[in-house]
Each structure stands twice: as structure tokens, then as C-alpha cells.
Design an enzyme around this catalytic site. Structure first.
Site, PDB file in Angstrom:
ATOM      1  CG  ASN A 147      -1.878  -0.918   1.062  1.00 38.62           C
ATOM      2  OD1 ASN A 147      -2.611  -1.129   0.108  1.00 38.62           O
ATOM      3  ND2 ASN A 147      -2.327  -1.506   2.147  1.00 38.62           N
ATOM      4  CB  CYS A 168      -6.716  -5.834  -2.355  1.00 36.96           C
ATOM      5  SG  CYS A 168      -7.382  -5.205  -0.675  1.00 36.96           S
ATOM      6  CG  HIS A 169      -6.905  -9.746   2.031  1.00 39.36           C
ATOM      7  ND1 HIS A 169      -5.551  -9.860   2.264  1.00 39.36           N
ATOM      8  CD2 HIS A 169      -7.430  -8.683   2.677  1.00 39.36           C
ATOM      9  CE1 HIS A 169      -5.237  -9.338   3.201  1.00 39.36           C
ATOM     10  NE2 HIS A 169      -6.365  -8.270   3.656  1.00 39.36           N
ATOM     11  CG  HIS A 198      -8.358  -0.243   0.583  1.00 41.36           C
ATOM     12  ND1 HIS A 198      -7.641   0.284   1.473  1.00 41.36           N
ATOM     13  CD2 HIS A 198      -8.275  -1.524   0.466  1.00 41.36           C
ATOM     14  CE1 HIS A 198      -6.656  -0.846   1.958  1.00 41.36           C
ATOM     15  NE2 HIS A 198      -6.976  -1.822   1.156  1.00 41.36           N
TER      16      HIS A 198
END
Length: 449
Positions: A147, A168-169, A198
Site C-alpha cells: 500500500n 488485495c483481499h 478499498h
């Protein structure tokens, strides 16, 4: 055989899990895994854990280790990046200095003053990595876990010839959360998700061909469910979609929840829910949690790390397996929007969209236009990202200051003069971790004024 380089492999638990993911596929066994970290002690611990995985599961793999990035990259087919540049001091400054000005970031690693300054200290290393790849493995795919995801990928895309995607998870975790809230098996939930990292949106979520959104909206009135994820349920209430990042994270990307103590207290989850997707914390508490985790990892006996191979939800190994074998998969991946996957977001932006992955590579799916209110929320972050990337690539102090001034949470909290003062303080405090050109330009500007 396939060579996979792990850059930043000193993160022992994460590196061990990614290795287990890779070796869980018979077709990828026999590969060479080159573990690289600048910290020899941390690297040695990861090597010990990696060898234990290979030996315990009786699988074939060549485990290499080096503190030299060039050695790890030589002839690599895939590069998994998981670096953290600078360590504790700049991270703490990026949380505590904005907090003095009333900007109460939850994590500070994606947007806001923290995310922007994290990009400034991370981008030079990422660009060096990508330029090394141009020389040593120009056809390798760079799989980025670091990030600020969107800004890191954007900068590398903009400045190098390397193919980079961001992993990303949050989509996987949110799918599990939604399945939990509406009480359906998570493996039976079908969904379509698009947006930015996000802040992507569950545009569709179905079980047995029927939308679960009516049940999810009804859950807003179930206090025990609502209180687990209250920010995301408020976003659903007001903007008509469930977002991919947790309430904790999402609260810092928008101007509605962290601008005064009363509101912040209202939206802190106090119940001790066991589900991992509940992680609300006050300003600064995540940093303390991160420090504790780092200390525990450093002191952990590597013999206690589970050597069994159990595939995680991370996309990295799946991407490699699909490209190597041709097995088709559909995954949400962070890619440049230059093919217009999301029609009403900028073509230079990094977007998180469904992608089809097979032996032809990673191909983004066309999503069309997002609902206007969702696109507007995404653009409020994208415009900050664009200016932050310009500041990182061109050492442009004006772009830096404009990026922070356009950050939704900062703009809702501070005056323009206060933001300039905050940027001055951050530049001074983290000078050792930032590009010299940017620090020198700022010092000259302050002296002139």
C-alpha cells in the site's frame, strides 16, 4: 521451471502463506522461489519457515535467499512485492502529526496525509525495483501487495514498462462478511464488484439467482448485525451499495465519520465480535496494533509456524497458476483503466475490476458505468491519487499540497493554512525517508516565505 521472486520476504507469516499457496498446486511444484529482504535476520527466519514447508509436505521446490534485489530478480517470471519502506518512525509520524491537526486517520496507508506520504517514501524504491526488472526480467509480471495500492501501481504504470497489477483481499473478505450477514454459505454467494482499491462496490450480490440486497438492507435494522459494520451499513443506506473495505478503513476515505469526537465514538464498534472483518479502532490504535504484531513476529519461534499447506484466499498463486496452466479464473484485480473497464472513471486511474486470467494473461472485464453516486465517491479519491503520483514522480511540492488539500477527510477537518502547516511538519519529520528533491524544494519554499 518457473522462477518466482519474493521482494520483502522478511514478513515471515505472509511470505510463508504465499509460498504455501504456490506449492498447493502440483503444477507449480518444482519452481524456484527466490526470497529477498534487506534484513538478513528477518530473511533467515523466512527461509527457515519456507524450508519447513517444503520438507514437511514433501514437495519439490528450490528455495533461494539473498539480500541483493538484482540476484532475486535475475530471470524471474513473477515478482511478488510486499515491501514496507521506512519502518516504524515515518508510519508513526504519518498518523500522529495529522492527528495534532484534527485529522484522525484510522490506518493512514491508503489515502489522506498518511497514504500520500507513504507513497512518497515508497515510490522511489518501487521505481528502482521496476527499473531493475526492465533490465533483468522485462517480461515478468509484478504482483504488488504494498500500500497505497492504487497509487503505487499508478506510479509504476506511469513511469516504467513493467506490467504491474495490485492484489488485495478486501473483495474476498467482504463477500464473506455479506454471506455472514445474510446467512448464506459464502461459497454460494455470486457477485460483481468494481470501483477502486478499498472503495469498490458490490454492484450485484446473489444467492441461487436472487439478490441478497433486500436482506442486507433489512439487516440495517438488526442492531447486532448493524453494529458489526456500521459505517458500511450507513454507506449502503445513503449511497445504495455495499463497499469492499471494512468500516474502520472506509471511514477515513470520506468526510462523514471522523471529523468530531461524538461522531467517532458513535461509529466505533465496542462489541467484541470474533469475525475478523470487524476492526474498528480509534485514531492511532491501529499503529499500536501494527507495532505489537511486528514485535510478536520478530520474536516468534519459527518452529511454531504451521508448516502444513493450506491455500489462503489471496489471489497471487491463482494468477500464477492460471497463466502457467491456462486454467481460467475470474478475480478482482487492480489494473490501469486505459481499456475503459469502468466507463465513467478516468482512463489513467487504477481501478479494481473483475479480470479473466488464463494463459493469455490478465484481461479486465468491461463493467460499463458505475452508478453516478458511486463514481463520484471514487473520483474524490482518484483525484487525490493523481496529484500524489505527480508529486512522487516529478517531486512536485505544489501537487503534494494540492493532493492533501483535496483529501476528503482532511478538507472536512482543516483550513487551507492548517493543511500547509501540516505538510510542512510532515516533510520536516520524515525528511530522511523522502526524495531529497522534494525536501529541498520545501525547505527553500519555507525560507522564501
Amino acid at each position: 521451471m518457473t522462477k518466482i521472486a519474493f521482494i520483502g520476504a522478511g514478513s515471515v507469516i505472509f511470505a510463508r502463506n504465499l509460498l504455501g499457496d504456490i506449492l498447493s498446486y502440483p503444477e507449480l511444484q518444482g519452481c524456484t522461489v527466490s526470497l529477498m529482504d534487506i534484513n538478513q535476520n528477518r530473511l533467515d527466519r523466512t527461509v527457515t519457515a519456507a524450508n519447513a514447508v517444503v520438507e514437511h509436505n514433501d514437495v519439490e521446490a528450490v528455495i533461494e535467499s539473498t539480500t541483493e534485489r538484482e540476484e532475486a530478480l535475475e530471470d524471474a517470471d513473477y515478482v511478488l512485492n510486499m515491501i514496507h519502506v521506512g519502518g516504524r518512525e515515518p508510519f508513526e509520524n504519518e498518523i500522529q502529526i495529522p492527528a495534532k491537526y484534527g485529522v484522525g486517520q484510522a490506518v493512514g496507508d491508503t489515502l489522506g496525509p498518511g497514504g500520500i506520504f507513504r507513497l512518497l517514501r515508497t515510490a522511489p524504491v518501487m521505481l528502482d525495483l521496476a527499473h531493475d526488472m526492465e533490465e533483468l526480467c522485462p517480461n515478468a509480471l509484478l504482483l504488488n501487495y504494498t500500500n497505497p495500492m492504487a497509487m503505487v501501481c499508478w506510479a509504476v504504470d506511469e513511469a516504467t514498462e513493467i506490467d504491474i497489477v495490485g492484489l488485495c483481499h478486501s473483495v474476498q473478505h467482504t463477500a464473506e462478511a455479506i454471506a455472514n450477514y445474510v446467512e448464506v454459505p459464502k461459497e454460494e454467494l455470486e457477485y460483481k464488484v468494481a470501483g477502486i482499491n478499498h472503495m469498490a462496490w458490490f454492484l450485484e450480490a446473489e444467492h441461487n439467482g436472487k439478490s441478497v440486497y433486500p436482506t442486507l438492507r433489512a439487516a440495517i435494522n438488526e442492531r447486532d448485525i448493524y453494529n458489526r459494520d456500521n459505517v458500511r451499513f450507513e454507506i449502503l443506506r445513503h449511497f445504495d451499495a455495499f463497499v469492499t473495505e471494512s468500516s474502520h478503513h472506509m471511514s477515513e476515505y470520506i468526510p462523514y465519520f471522523r471529523t468530531d469526537e461524538a461522531t467517532l465514538e458513535q461509529f466505533i464498534v465496542e462489541e467484541n465480535y470474533e469475525e475478523y472483518f470487524v476492526d474498528w479502532m480509534p485514531t492511532g490504535q491501529y499503529f499500536e496494533h501494527w507495532c505489537e504484531y511486528q514485535q510478536e513476529a520478530a520474536e516468534m519461534d519459527t518452529s511454531e509456524i504451521e508448516p502444513e499447506i493450506e491455500r489462503s484466499e489471496e489471489y497471487g498463486s491463482r494468477i500464477i497458476h492460471s497463466i502457467e496452466t491456462g486454467e481460467p479464473r475470474r478475480m478482482n484485480i487492480n489494473v490501469r483503466n486505459d481499456e475503459g473497464a469502468i466507463a465513467n472513471l478516468a482512463s489513467d486511474a487504477c481501478v479494481e475490476v473483475p479480470c479473466l486470467v488464463d494463459d493469455r494473461g490478465i484481461n479486465p472485464c468491461t463493467v460499463g458505468k458505475l452508478p453516478p453516486q458511486l463514481a463520484a465517491l471514487n473520483r474524490s479519491n482518484i483525484d487525490v491519487q493523481r496529484l500524489a503520483v505527480r508529486a512522487a514522480l516529478e517531486h512536485d511540492e505544489d501537487a503534494l499540497r494540492q493532493a492533501v488539500k483535496l483529501d476528503p477527510l482532511t478538507a472536512a477537518t482543516c483550513s487551507l493554512e492548517e493543511i500547509d502547516d501540516m505538510v510542512d511538519d510532515l516533510l520536516a519529520a520524515n525528511a530522511d525517508y523522502l526524495p531529497d528533491q522534494l525536501v529541498e524544494e520545501s525547505a527553500q519554499s519555507i525560507a522564501t516565505n
